[in-house]
Design a protein around this motif. Structure first.
Motif, PDB file in Angstrom:
ATOM      1  N   THR A  25       0.832  -1.216   0.000  1.00 11.31           N
ATOM      2  CA  THR A  25       0.000   0.000   0.000  1.00 11.31           C
ATOM      3  C   THR A  25       0.862   1.260   0.000  1.00 11.31           C
ATOM      4  OG1 THR A  25      -0.190  -0.216   2.410  1.00 11.31           O
ATOM      5  CG2 THR A  25      -1.991  -1.069   1.082  1.00 11.31           C
ATOM      6  N   GLU A  26       2.030   1.203   0.646  1.00  4.69           N
ATOM      7  CA  GLU A  26       2.933   2.359   0.609  1.00  4.69           C
ATOM      8  C   GLU A  26       3.432   2.605  -0.812  1.00  4.69           C
ATOM      9  OE1 GLU A  26       6.143   2.071   3.414  1.00  4.69           O
ATOM     10  OE2 GLU A  26       5.174   3.554   4.691  1.00  4.69           O
ATOM     11  N   LEU A  32       1.889   1.790  -3.510  1.00  6.13           N
ATOM     12  CA  LEU A  32       0.761   2.307  -4.277  1.00  6.13           C
ATOM     13  C   LEU A  32       0.515   3.779  -3.970  1.00  6.13           C
ATOM     14  CD1 LEU A  32      -1.625   1.649  -6.205  1.00  6.13           C
ATOM     15  CD2 LEU A  32      -2.975   1.161  -4.162  1.00  6.13           C
ATOM     16  N   ALA A  33       0.613   4.142  -2.700  1.00 10.49           N
ATOM     17  CA  ALA A  33       0.369   5.537  -2.307  1.00 10.49           C
ATOM     18  C   ALA A  33       1.412   6.485  -2.891  1.00 10.49           C
ATOM     19  CB  ALA A  33       0.350   5.654  -0.787  1.00 10.49           C
ATOM     20  N   THR A  82       2.521   6.454  -5.891  1.00  9.76           N
ATOM     21  CA  THR A  82       2.272   6.719  -7.313  1.00  9.76           C
ATOM     22  C   THR A  82       1.504   8.027  -7.458  1.00  9.76           C
ATOM     23  OG1 THR A  82       0.252   5.372  -7.238  1.00  9.76           O
ATOM     24  CG2 THR A  82       2.284   4.284  -7.923  1.00  9.76           C
ATOM     25  N   ALA A 114      -0.353   3.978 -10.965  1.00 11.53           N
ATOM     26  CA  ALA A 114      -1.125   3.291  -9.928  1.00 11.53           C
ATOM     27  C   ALA A 114      -1.740   1.996 -10.460  1.00 11.53           C
ATOM     28  CB  ALA A 114      -2.215   4.218  -9.396  1.00 11.53           C
ATOM     29  N   TYR A 165      -8.398  -0.510  -0.630  1.00 14.50           N
ATOM     30  CA  TYR A 165      -7.543   0.673  -0.481  1.00 14.50           C
ATOM     31  C   TYR A 165      -7.169   1.236  -1.861  1.00 14.50           C
ATOM     32  CZ  TYR A 165      -3.503   3.589   0.460  1.00 14.50           C
ATOM     33  OH  TYR A 165      -2.633   4.636   0.515  1.00 14.50           O
ATOM     34  N   ALA A 166      -6.827   0.338  -2.797  1.00 15.62           N
ATOM     35  CA  ALA A 166      -6.448   0.786  -4.137  1.00 15.62           C
ATOM     36  C   ALA A 166      -7.589   1.527  -4.820  1.00 15.62           C
ATOM     37  CB  ALA A 166      -6.011  -0.416  -4.980  1.00 15.62           C
ATOM     38  N   GLU A 190      -9.865   3.445  -3.449  1.00 17.13           N
ATOM     39  CA  GLU A 190      -9.895   4.819  -2.945  1.00 17.13           C
ATOM     40  C   GLU A 190      -8.793   5.657  -3.582  1.00 17.13           C
ATOM     41  OE1 GLU A 190     -12.152   5.997  -1.039  1.00 17.13           O
ATOM     42  OE2 GLU A 190     -13.180   4.191  -0.392  1.00 17.13           O
ATOM     43  N   HIS A 191      -7.596   5.065  -3.701  1.00 10.02           N
ATOM     44  CA  HIS A 191      -6.480   5.793  -4.309  1.00 10.02           C
ATOM     45  C   HIS A 191      -6.758   6.085  -5.778  1.00 10.02           C
ATOM     46  CE1 HIS A 191      -2.400   7.232  -4.636  1.00 10.02           C
ATOM     47  NE2 HIS A 191      -2.122   6.361  -5.598  1.00 10.02           N
ATOM     48  N   ARG A 225      -9.173   8.975  -6.201  1.00 13.66           N
ATOM     49  CA  ARG A 225      -8.532  10.290  -6.031  1.00 13.66           C
ATOM     50  C   ARG A 225      -7.722  10.668  -7.265  1.00 13.66           C
ATOM     51  NH1 ARG A 225      -7.858   8.148  -0.729  1.00 13.66           N
ATOM     52  NH2 ARG A 225      -5.779   7.353  -1.260  1.00 13.66           N
ATOM     53  N   LEU A 226      -6.967   9.712  -7.803  1.00 13.43           N
ATOM     54  CA  LEU A 226      -6.160  10.013  -8.983  1.00 13.43           C
ATOM     55  C   LEU A 226      -7.034  10.294 -10.202  1.00 13.43           C
ATOM     56  CD1 LEU A 226      -3.230   7.433  -8.707  1.00 13.43           C
ATOM     57  CD2 LEU A 226      -3.176   9.881  -8.236  1.00 13.43           C
TER      58      LEU A 226
END
Length: 459
Positions: free
Chosen positions: A55-56, A58-59, A61, A67, A206-207, A209-210, A213-214
């Motif tokens: 997850t770190e 991924l965050a 990117t 991502a 989690y991905a 949500e990321h 946002r992107l």
């Protein structure tokens, strides 16, 4: 006849009967009751550490493409697969907006697209109701070729691509909704374990949500780029004796770099480049107002660049006293091959021809809005036939990451290295210079600098 008495030995009661069963020898020491719990805890810690690392990564990117690639690779590692496919869809549509493969070439993706959507686990994950169990936990197909009900086209594609099992998972969360889905392919029959499903499910939520946002960030950047392009010339004018080319890229936050080229009376041409301090929508709005004002001043008194910039400075000081800007305006007479220019804190133009490649020596002056009254002498020079005048903003220099003196030297070297066959084409000159200055390209999203290059080739 009575049984014989056992002899009395200290510590032994001869009246206690002796067991006739012999206990098995103790081959290993029993584990302590807490060892099992410790092993379970160690496994949980290892799983959480792996999940945290993924997850770190991924965050970290910053772009949607990066991502998506990270998600495909991490998911494959978590479920123990080698290949995968990811599809993003815009809300309310069934047309993929993004399709990305892992270990699959364009031809492989083309084969997969021939399979009816409803016949694949990925299609069922994408089209099924969000509240369905499959939509939450994913769909495992442990033995595709052994499934008697498998779609014939799907069977043919699976045989051709060499995968025997799959696991599909939705990219969905409560806050973001369903953005798409991913599927990973196994070379042999099999499926992820319960623990693997749990870990990849946590990671996928989690991905999602990321990615949401992107996606919003990419959409905002596209809107900013569209507005910036609308504020700049839609096309360059055609003036006898001179040919023009321009390249422009707005930073991800929106900036204030701009250019202009406008026809003036008596077959003259006005060229301008500039930069407004700051970034974001306010800087873009100020850039639009400044460019529109300069066009008006150029039409009225363009033959005197100093007067044009003086009027622009007065306007900026009265209407936006907290803002500064740099600008360069050049009045060109192509028939006479005469250029008169003035600059306010701006980078000097560069002249490129068969016999010279040099910067035009302009008067050092402060940017607009920094002095109570701006005025600096103009500079006049005559480009020879076949020479190109290159105007640019300092974003081109800053995006290289070098110190300014080295960036100027790099620009000079880039211009001097333009092949002679391309020096009579302003578009080829600008493209060569940009490739030499920015090997990663203009669209690098991790840079906040705008870039403007305007080339005028005199026939």
């Amino acid at each position: 006849m009575s049984a014989p008495h056992l002899p009395k030995v200290a510590g032994i009661d001869p009246e206690v009967p002796v067991s006739t069963q012999t206990a098995a020898p103790l081959r290993e020491i029993p584990a302590a009751p807490g060892a099992f719990i410790q092993d379970r805890l160690a496994g949980w810690v290892s799983d959480l550490t792996t999940l945290h690392e993924l997850t770190e990564r991924l965050a970290s990117t910053a772009t949607l493409d990066a991502a998506l690639n990270e998600l495909l690779h991490a998911g494959a590692a978590l479920v123990g697969a080698r290949r995968g496919l990811l599809v993003l869809e815009r809300a309310g549509t069934t047309t993929p907006s993004t399709t990305l493969g892992l270990g699959l070439g364009p031809a492989d993706l083309g084969h997969l697209e021939t399979v009816e959507r409803s016949a694949t686990a990925l299609g069922r994950v994408l089209d099924g109701p969000p509240e369905a169990a499959d939509a939450r936990d994913g769909i495992a197909t442990p033995d595709l070729l052994g499934d008697q009900d498998l779609d014939p086209c799907h069977r043919e594609v699976a045989t051709r691509l060499g995968y025997a099992a799959s696991y599909a998972l939705p990219l969905a969360s409560e806050a973001a909704g369903r953005l798409g889905g991913a599927v990973w392919f196994y070379d042999e029959p099999g499926e992820p374990s319960e623990k693997q499903r749990h870990l990849v499910g946590l990671y996928a939520r989690y991905a999602t949500e990321h990615l949401a946002r992107l996606t919003e960030l990419e959409r905002a950047r596209a809107d900013i780029a569209t507005v910036a392009e609308e504020l700049l010339p839609s096309r360059l004018p055609r003036i006898p004796g001179v040919r023009l080319a321009a390249r422009h890229r707005t930073g991800p936050q929106g900036g204030g770099d701009w250019y202009d080229a406008l026809p003036l009376p008596d077959h003259a041409l006005g060229l301008a480049v500039g930069s407004v301090g700051g970034s974001g929508p306010s800087a873009m709005a100020a850039m639009g107002r400044l460019r529109a004002s300069l066009r008006a001043y150029a039409v009225m008194e363009g033959e005197d660049p100093v007067a044009v910039l003086s009027d622009l400075e007065l306007l900026l000081r009265l209407t936006e006293p907290a803002r500064t800007a740099t600008a360069l305006f050049a009045y060109c007479e192509p028939a006479a091959r005469k250029v008169v220019l003035a600059g306010a804190g701006h980078t000097p133009p560069l002249v490129l021809g068969d016999r010279r490649c040099e910067y035009v020596e302009t008067t050092l002056s402060a940017p607009l809005g920094m002095l109570a009254c701006w005025e600096a002498p103009s500079v006049e020079f005559s480009p020879a036939p076949g020479e190109t005048v290159l105007l640019y903003t300092d974003g081109l220099l800053r995006r290289t990451g070098d110190a300014m003196d080295r960036a100027f030297a790099r620009l000079h070297s880039a211009a001097a290295s333009v092949p002679k066959a391309d020096r009579h084409d302003p578009a080829a000159v600008t493209d060569h210079v940009l490739r030499a200055m920015l090997p990663d390209g203009l669209d690098r999203s991790d840079s906040t600098e705008d870039v403007v290059v305007l080339a005028a080739h005199f026939d």
